[in-house]
Write an enzyme that holds these catalytic residues in place. Structure first.
Site, PDB file in Angstrom:
ATOM      1  N   HIS A 171       0.777  -1.027  -0.030  1.00  0.00           N
ATOM      2  CA  HIS A 171      -0.230   0.074   0.240  1.00  0.00           C
ATOM      3  C   HIS A 171       0.626   1.600  -0.121  1.00  0.00           C
ATOM      4  O   HIS A 171       0.469   2.690  -0.540  1.00  0.00           O
ATOM      5  CB  HIS A 171      -1.133   0.120   0.792  1.00  0.00           C
ATOM      6  N   ASP A 384      -9.010 -10.932 -16.478  1.00  0.00           N
ATOM      7  CA  ASP A 384      -9.154 -12.444 -16.876  1.00  0.00           C
ATOM      8  C   ASP A 384      -7.874 -12.992 -17.610  1.00  0.00           C
ATOM      9  O   ASP A 384      -6.818 -12.395 -18.480  1.00  0.00           O
ATOM     10  CB  ASP A 384      -9.990 -12.536 -18.284  1.00  0.00           C
TER      11      ASP A 384
END
Length: 441
Positions: A171, A384
């Site tokens: 982060h 994907d």
């Protein structure tokens, strides 16, 4: 599946762990990546996601399950190496709280087998707990990691042939938008569409939220703490959401309230009721991606913690009615768009004021604080890798109590909320009739 089985050491076996370096070396001119004021504020925590894909068809060149897993892992490792050449800070190591040494140390990558069917995880009575099995142990939302790698990935294969890919990204380097950029680029390359792909992430570093004005932060001020919270998953289907939005629009006077406006107002109201014996004042803090609010607007390809906040306060009984909350949220967003998100950034102002007073940001003993991170507009269900869209995208328990995550539910079928609360508040919260009325039956 019983919790005992989930915790069984024989259920998970690590086949291999390796380190993936960028496919080309990082130029010396980019060796040191300077972290912004926001990056320095955030602890050494990791943003964790897991993607579950149903049975992956065996390829002709793979005549057994072991070969298939090795082939999948090799494909993912090769494409990750190519991706890291452009996302080079994620292949480095923190030098201190203000600098990433882009030394091409690489990302950690593990190959794992899980000895059960994927359905046993996804259909578990406490799926939020069960899904954590696909992450490296104790890593999600960790404040530090012994290996020091800023990107940790893991591919898991289930007995049914299903695949789960989990990733934990620092982060310190970027926010949720940054993460989806990397994941989409990695998945596109894995699919074999890399011939004409030009990856162009823009690492903003400290060029926008510089430390020059407020001074560097020697240590982070925001860290994760999952010790007091449990997570529950709530699904709001499109049909019920549309009816709910129409009702709220009529009662509030807000034109076309969004899915996230009405759901965040509902959750805020219900959690205030569940924790009614704590404080008289409650505040809902929404994290905002301010890329489109900047002048000029930043592209989605901008990588960093490019954030602000807006807050909604409830102090009296009428303040926690959903129409009122939605009106206040809409006003807050409209005000945010009118502000200079560098000079008048609410998150910066909160951090600076907290430092001046010698306290932790958003820590107020007289006010119950709740936080909301809206990922609903980010296409996580479009990630994907060549096996179609994921059946489920998961966020593990964390980063701390009183936190809501909003995500798309199965590519447009509704909104999914991941809710983190104290255990004693969660049991009351999930029985709220107003909440139950809006959920999938």
């Amino acid at each position: 599946m019983a919790f005992a089985l989930l915790s069984s050491p024989s259920l998970v076996s690590i086949c291999d762990k390796t380190f993936i370096k960028p496919s080309s070396p990082t130029p010396p001119t980019l060796r040191y990546h300077k972290l912004s004021f926001f990056d320095q504020f955030i602890g050494h925590i990791y943003i964790p996601f897991a993607f579950f894909y149903p049975k992956v068809q065996q390829r002709e060149e793979s005549n057994n399950s072991h070969n298939e897993l090795s082939h999948i892992a090799h494909l993912l490792q090769t494409s990750l190496s190519q991706t890291l050449a452009s996302y080079y800070p994620y292949a480095g190591k923190l030098r201190d709280n203000s600098t990433v040494d882009c030394n091409d140390m690489g990302a950690e990558f593990s190959i794992v087998r899980i000895k059960c069917h994927m359905s046993e995880i996804l259909d578990h009575s406490d799926a939020s707990h069960a899904e954590s099995i696909v992450f490296p142990k104790d890593l999600p939302w960790a404040n530090n990691y012994e290996g020091g790698n800023l990107l940790i990935a893991q591919v898991c294969k289930f007995d049914c042939g299903g695949i789960a890919i989990s990733v934990c990204l620092s982060h310190k380097i970027g926010d949720g938008c940054s993460v989806i950029n990397l994941l989409n680029d990695w998945s596109r390359i894995t699919c074999g569409h890399n011939t004409n792909i030009t990856l162009a992430p823009r690492f903003v570093g400290d060029s926008i939220f510089s430390t020059q004005k407020y001074g560097p932060l020697i240590a982070p001020l925001m860290e994760s703490n999952v010790s007091e919270c449990v997570q529950k998953r709530f699904i709001f289907p499109t049909a019920k959401l549309d009816a709910f939005r129409a009702k709220v629009a009529a009662e509030s006077g807000v034109e076309n309230p969004t899915e996230t406006e009405v759901v965040s107002a509902l959750l805020f109201k219900c959690v205030i009721k569940a924790a009614s014996n704590t404080t008289t004042t409650s505040k809902l803090v929404h994290y905002l991606d301010v890329r489109t609010m900047m002048t000029p607007p930043l592209p989605r390809s901008a990588i960093g913690n490019i954030l602000s906040v807006l807050s909604t306060i409830a102090t009296k009984e009428q303040d926690i009615e959903i129409p009122t909350l939605v009106r206040n949220l809409r006003k807050g967003v409209e005000v945010a768009y009118k502000k200079d998100q560098v000079e008048q950034n609410e998150l910066i102002l909160e951090i600076v004021e907290s430092i001046r007073k010698g306290k932790i940001p958003f820590d107020d003993e007289n006010c119950s604080m709740y936080f909301c991170c809206n990922l609903f507009k980010y296409p996580y269900y479009n990630v994907d890798f060549g096996w179609g869209k994921p059946e489920r995208v998961s966020i593990p328990n964390g980063p701390f109590k009183n936190f809501f995550f909003f995500m798309d539910y199965q590519n447009g079928r509704g909104l999914e909320a991941r809710v983190m609360l104290k255990k004693q508040h969660m049991s009351e919260f999930e029985r709220d009739e107003e909440l139950l009325h809006q959920l999938i039956d």
